[in-house]
Design a protein around this motif. Structure first.
Motif, PDB file in Angstrom:
ATOM      1  N   PRO A   1       8.999 -36.550 -79.555  1.00  0.00           N
ATOM      2  CA  PRO A   1       9.649 -35.979 -78.503  1.00  0.00           C
ATOM      3  C   PRO A   1       9.434 -36.384 -76.952  1.00  0.00           C
ATOM      4  CG  PRO A   1       7.596 -34.749 -78.970  1.00  0.00           C
ATOM      5  CD  PRO A   1       7.620 -35.779 -80.065  1.00  0.00           C
ATOM      6  N   ILE A   2       9.894 -36.031 -76.208  1.00  0.00           N
ATOM      7  CA  ILE A   2       9.776 -36.524 -74.815  1.00  0.00           C
ATOM      8  C   ILE A   2       9.134 -35.162 -73.968  1.00  0.00           C
ATOM      9  CG2 ILE A   2      10.529 -37.227 -72.386  1.00  0.00           C
ATOM     10  CD1 ILE A   2      12.672 -38.765 -74.165  1.00  0.00           C
ATOM     11  N   VAL A   3       7.955 -35.444 -73.066  1.00  0.00           N
ATOM     12  CA  VAL A   3       7.607 -34.260 -72.382  1.00  0.00           C
ATOM     13  C   VAL A   3       7.560 -34.739 -70.915  1.00  0.00           C
ATOM     14  CG1 VAL A   3       5.254 -32.887 -72.032  1.00  0.00           C
ATOM     15  CG2 VAL A   3       5.749 -33.619 -74.218  1.00  0.00           C
ATOM     16  N   SER A   4       8.116 -34.022 -70.109  1.00  0.00           N
ATOM     17  CA  SER A   4       8.299 -33.996 -68.897  1.00  0.00           C
ATOM     18  C   SER A   4       7.787 -32.961 -68.097  1.00  0.00           C
ATOM     19  CB  SER A   4       9.872 -34.307 -68.735  1.00  0.00           C
ATOM     20  OG  SER A   4      10.118 -34.282 -67.075  1.00  0.00           O
ATOM     21  N   VAL A   5       6.894 -33.455 -66.881  1.00  0.00           N
ATOM     22  CA  VAL A   5       5.975 -32.347 -66.166  1.00  0.00           C
ATOM     23  C   VAL A   5       6.497 -32.398 -64.534  1.00  0.00           C
ATOM     24  CG1 VAL A   5       3.786 -31.686 -65.336  1.00  0.00           C
ATOM     25  CG2 VAL A   5       4.270 -32.632 -67.576  1.00  0.00           C
ATOM     26  N   SER A   6       6.887 -31.234 -64.150  1.00  0.00           N
ATOM     27  CA  SER A   6       7.379 -31.453 -62.647  1.00  0.00           C
ATOM     28  C   SER A   6       6.456 -30.729 -61.814  1.00  0.00           C
ATOM     29  CB  SER A   6       8.763 -30.464 -62.475  1.00  0.00           C
ATOM     30  OG  SER A   6       9.714 -30.967 -63.210  1.00  0.00           O
ATOM     31  N   LEU A   7       5.888 -31.673 -60.688  1.00  0.00           N
ATOM     32  CA  LEU A   7       5.180 -31.075 -59.617  1.00  0.00           C
ATOM     33  C   LEU A   7       5.756 -31.301 -58.244  1.00  0.00           C
ATOM     34  CD1 LEU A   7       2.167 -33.110 -60.987  1.00  0.00           C
ATOM     35  CD2 LEU A   7       2.483 -30.944 -61.282  1.00  0.00           C
ATOM     36  N   GLY A   8       5.419 -30.374 -57.285  1.00  0.00           N
ATOM     37  CA  GLY A   8       5.983 -30.423 -55.952  1.00  0.00           C
ATOM     38  C   GLY A   8       7.440 -29.682 -55.755  1.00  0.00           C
ATOM     39  N   LEU A   9       8.163 -30.358 -55.053  1.00  0.00           N
ATOM     40  CA  LEU A   9       9.427 -29.776 -54.552  1.00  0.00           C
ATOM     41  C   LEU A   9      10.292 -29.467 -55.896  1.00  0.00           C
ATOM     42  CD1 LEU A   9      10.610 -31.797 -51.646  1.00  0.00           C
ATOM     43  CD2 LEU A   9       9.773 -29.528 -51.705  1.00  0.00           C
TER      44      LEU A   9
END
Length: 219
Positions: A147-155
């Motif tokens: 799989p692909i794991v995508s982490v969002s930080l900030g705006l």
């Protein structure tokens, strides 16, 4: 966690998986507890491998600044898109993947039904207001079973999650600081992207959004 198309989701409860496809889930605020450990590790990575604007094979400069950590790093230049074990700026290996990221990626993948998952590459994208990422597929990895794991930080950002054809209508999913998206299986090659980032000021990251995309790129 904001939601733009509630009819696409099986649940709207915070901290629980929100399914946006048969094998694709948003995990609201899943990374929030790791932020205080994650941000110092990211600062060290970026000091060793600074953010840069790479060139596409067509000769255009990418608007989103990027770097990498892990055994392999994703690069783009006139020769094409590919993974390399060395940072082309320094000719040195990319910084190691921090343990906090390895553990976060493994837990997120498991929460979405993909276990075990041990990434060997993490692409670090830094967006500022106005930056966008056009719809694309992640096809440069050797084995699409991971799989692909995508982490969002900030705006906050609007994540586009499309189909297997570029022309397929894409869902629009709002992502906030600490949210994680996981997709794989039959959804692994779905087109995805990010709409232009809106102006704002995040209390920890200022006028930027950082996205960490963890993948298994090597054999």
């Amino acid at each position: 966690m904001k939601q733009s198309e509630l009819d696409l989701f099986t649940t709207s409860e915070r901290h629980q998986a929100i399914w946006i496809g048969k094998s694709s889930a948003v995990l609201p605020l899943f990374a929030l507890a790791e932020v205080e450990t994650l941000l110092p590790a990211l600062r060290q990575i970026i000091r060793a491998a600074p953010l840069r604007h790479m060139i596409t094979p067509g000769g255009q400069q990418m608007s989103v600044a990027l770097s990498n950590c892990g055994d392999l790093g994703w690069v783009s230049d006139r020769r094409g898109y590919r993974y390399t074990p060395l940072d082309p700026l320094s000719n040195q290996p990319w910084p190691a993947l921090p343990e906090v990221l390895l553990e976060l990626a493994a837990r997120a993948a498991e929460a979405a039904g993909f276990a075990p998952f041990t990434p060997d590459a993490c692409l670090i994208n830094c967006y500022v207001p106005g930056n966008r990422l056009s719809l694309h597929q992640d096809r440069d990895e050797r084995d699409y079973s991971h799989p692909i794991v995508s982490v969002s930080l900030g705006l906050p950002a609007i994540f586009q999650f499309g189909g297997h054809q570029r022309s397929d209508r894409a869902q629009r999913v709002s992502l906030s600081h600490g949210d994680v998206v996981v997709w794989g299986g039959e959804d692994r090659l779905r087109f995805h992207g990010v709409l232009p980032l809106k102006p704002g000021e995040h209390p920890r990251l200022g006028q930027r959004r950082i996205n960490l995309t963890l993948r298994k790129a090597g054999p």
